[in-house]
Design a protein around this motif. Sequence first.
Motif, PDB file in Angstrom:
ATOM      1  N   ARG A 162     -40.367 -30.451 -17.853  1.00 38.08           N
ATOM      2  CA  ARG A 162     -39.055 -30.972 -17.196  1.00 38.08           C
ATOM      3  C   ARG A 162     -39.600 -32.331 -16.546  1.00 38.08           C
ATOM      4  O   ARG A 162     -40.475 -32.159 -15.462  1.00 38.08           O
ATOM      5  N   GLU A 163     -39.018 -33.512 -16.592  1.00 37.58           N
ATOM      6  CA  GLU A 163     -39.684 -34.462 -15.882  1.00 37.58           C
ATOM      7  C   GLU A 163     -38.562 -35.144 -15.055  1.00 37.58           C
ATOM      8  O   GLU A 163     -37.478 -35.333 -15.721  1.00 37.58           O
ATOM      9  N   TYR A 164     -38.453 -35.644 -13.860  1.00 35.58           N
ATOM     10  CA  TYR A 164     -37.396 -36.171 -13.294  1.00 35.58           C
ATOM     11  C   TYR A 164     -37.419 -37.676 -13.418  1.00 35.58           C
ATOM     12  O   TYR A 164     -38.256 -38.386 -13.582  1.00 35.58           O
ATOM     13  N   VAL A 187     -31.333 -37.794 -12.514  1.00 34.17           N
ATOM     14  CA  VAL A 187     -31.403 -36.519 -12.881  1.00 34.17           C
ATOM     15  C   VAL A 187     -32.598 -35.927 -13.753  1.00 34.17           C
ATOM     16  O   VAL A 187     -33.419 -36.816 -13.933  1.00 34.17           O
ATOM     17  N   MET A 188     -32.400 -34.754 -14.087  1.00 34.48           N
ATOM     18  CA  MET A 188     -33.733 -34.242 -14.642  1.00 34.48           C
ATOM     19  C   MET A 188     -33.730 -34.336 -16.478  1.00 34.48           C
ATOM     20  O   MET A 188     -32.653 -34.476 -16.715  1.00 34.48           O
ATOM     21  N   GLY A 215     -30.825 -36.520  -6.254  1.00 33.11           N
ATOM     22  CA  GLY A 215     -30.857 -37.685  -7.189  1.00 33.11           C
ATOM     23  C   GLY A 215     -29.030 -37.995  -7.001  1.00 33.11           C
ATOM     24  O   GLY A 215     -29.016 -39.239  -7.266  1.00 33.11           O
ATOM     25  N   HIS A 216     -28.401 -36.987  -6.954  1.00 29.55           N
ATOM     26  CA  HIS A 216     -26.913 -37.150  -6.778  1.00 29.55           C
ATOM     27  C   HIS A 216     -26.125 -36.589  -5.918  1.00 29.55           C
ATOM     28  O   HIS A 216     -25.547 -35.608  -6.189  1.00 29.55           O
ATOM     29  N   ARG A 254     -22.640 -35.080  -5.847  1.00 27.29           N
ATOM     30  CA  ARG A 254     -22.211 -34.111  -6.822  1.00 27.29           C
ATOM     31  C   ARG A 254     -22.638 -32.732  -6.177  1.00 27.29           C
ATOM     32  O   ARG A 254     -22.416 -31.828  -6.750  1.00 27.29           O
ATOM     33  N   ASN A 277     -48.135 -38.496 -13.654  1.00 30.11           N
ATOM     34  CA  ASN A 277     -46.681 -38.404 -13.892  1.00 30.11           C
ATOM     35  C   ASN A 277     -46.067 -37.718 -12.917  1.00 30.11           C
ATOM     36  O   ASN A 277     -46.717 -37.202 -11.921  1.00 30.11           O
ATOM     37  N   TYR A 278     -44.482 -37.272 -13.076  1.00 25.82           N
ATOM     38  CA  TYR A 278     -43.723 -36.710 -12.259  1.00 25.82           C
ATOM     39  C   TYR A 278     -44.524 -35.216 -11.930  1.00 25.82           C
ATOM     40  O   TYR A 278     -44.374 -34.779 -10.883  1.00 25.82           O
ATOM     41  N   VAL A 279     -45.032 -34.576 -13.075  1.00 25.78           N
ATOM     42  CA  VAL A 279     -45.341 -33.321 -12.927  1.00 25.78           C
ATOM     43  C   VAL A 279     -46.555 -33.225 -12.050  1.00 25.78           C
ATOM     44  O   VAL A 279     -46.688 -32.276 -11.000  1.00 25.78           O
TER      45      VAL A 279
END
Lengths: 249, 315
Positions: free
Chosen positions: A129-131, A137-138, B63-64, B67, B231-233
């Motif tokens: 999973r990358e944000y 969002v994911m 991120g939101h 919500r 990267n993100y990970v």
Amino acid sequence: MTTLPTTTQKKLGLVIDLDTCVGCQACATSCKEWNTTGYSAPLSDENPYGADPHGAWLNRVHSFDIGEGDTSRTVHFPRSCLHCETPACVTVCPTGASYKRAEDGIVLVNPDTCIGCKLCSWACAYGAREYDHTDGVMKKCTLCVDRIYNDHIPQEDRIPACVRACPTGARHFGDLGDSTSDVSKLVAERGGYDLMPEMGYKPTNKYLPPRPKRDGTTAPKTVAKTEHISDPKSSIERLFAFADKVLTR
Amino acid sequence: MHPAYSVIIFTTFSGAGFGLMAVLGFEAAFGEIARHWLIGLLGLGLAAALAIAGLLSSTFHLGHPERAWRAFTQWRSSWLSREGVLAVATFIPAAILGLTWIVTARPGVIITLTGIVTALLALATVYTTGMIYQSLPTIRAWHRTIVAPIYILLALMSGVVIAHALLLTLAQGDRAMGTAAIMLLVASAIAKLTYWHQIDNAAPLATPGTATGLGQFGTIRTLEHPHTMANYVMREMGYSIGRKHAAKLRQIAVIAAFALPALLIALSLTGNGLAALAASWGAVITMMAGLFVERWLFFAEAEHVVMNYYGAKSA
Ligand code: SF4
Ligand code: SF4
């Protein structure tokens, strides 16, 4: 709903052949290309032309160097969501945005309800999973849910983009819950296995191990033995011997 | 794991806030403090402010954030959702407790009942916070039964240390609260040292061999990462702190979060007047600073199994 379905009608997934994967990145790039225009919002990149670019990709191809000396080998290793049967990425989600479909076992994120808390990416053992910093969002592999059931595209395209793109046929798509399917037969035949089974997530995707290396010591010698004209008698033989010597040099 | 400030502030502040709520709830139910309306007002007010500040901070990294209400829906499976539900639920008995306390300033059935319920819900909330981390099977340093109990212990400790300073300030200081604070500080230090001993000796959850299934072919080395930049990970899960730094920071955490506050509280019990007051609030400040370091380490020292794909020897 983030509780997992007890059973799914199908177990759609991928079988990845580590013997034939050549690490060309075609699957990763065609995945990015399809998914940046398809389901959910675009897969955005941060600072794409800057010094430190990064972005959301749903498929990553590693290259490993394994073993020592004569027996060492290079293995290219594509890594994406394995659509696990009992993954924590779904149950930890506080909003219900992350879910596993009861009909085919595909694990998805609803981009309209995800709050971007990132907890699911912590729970995934496989870094699948990358944000997406732009959308907040994911993002994750959808198994191309918008291709495989899509009546508007030709039949041969109704498979995940990565499978369609692979030039060596190292990626296979099908129902791993059906023991008579081509993918299930392939897994049985080639000894397909799960990644990190100790996590207990029961991945649906399977990996096929590299085939055994050919034994280098018994291979035929490639340098052929050369024959010479041994004892030239006549002048014509001497001429041939001379020509032979010159030509074999 | 990447130590995000929003999450460090969330866990330390809401821990202290709900801890203080629990201490005041129990004390109101079983002690004498319900006779003093100002303790109710300032104490529960401070507790609520800390808890709310922590909870708000936790929404900063979303991120939101708009919500965020959706996070109340999945309490059947998600500890994060349970945390949200319980955190909000705790404010209901706490509000009734506070109002009754301020208005009547006299122990009674309502105060006893709401005091107990507030305290139990507050502690349950802290437990769910700990479980968000403890429940993750992918992180060896978190997936241990000691993690959530330590969250409860540290919250109670923060609550009692703050309550002690507050009671002294309102000239209602008592020995019992100070003694309890010192005992909880010592207990927490022992718990944290046990935790560090455990994670230093814990077997890795997985290796590059099991992560790729290729261990049978020999040692696995990275030839090429899938991407040129992190990267993100790698950014989120790949944060790792050197052992040397960790050892030093652990010492700082032990001194600031546990040793110094215990010393200052002991001083506040022997002295009186302004000196005692200064010592008791000094204890609160060093404790909170120490807890920031402790919480930073909780994230920075945690290794994620996914790093087995990115060159870790094991994780
Ligand atoms: S690979 Fe990761 S994201 Fe995909 S189902 Fe398994 S745990 Fe979830
Ligand atoms: S990031 Fe989105 S999908 Fe993942 S756990 Fe949070 S809300 Fe659920």
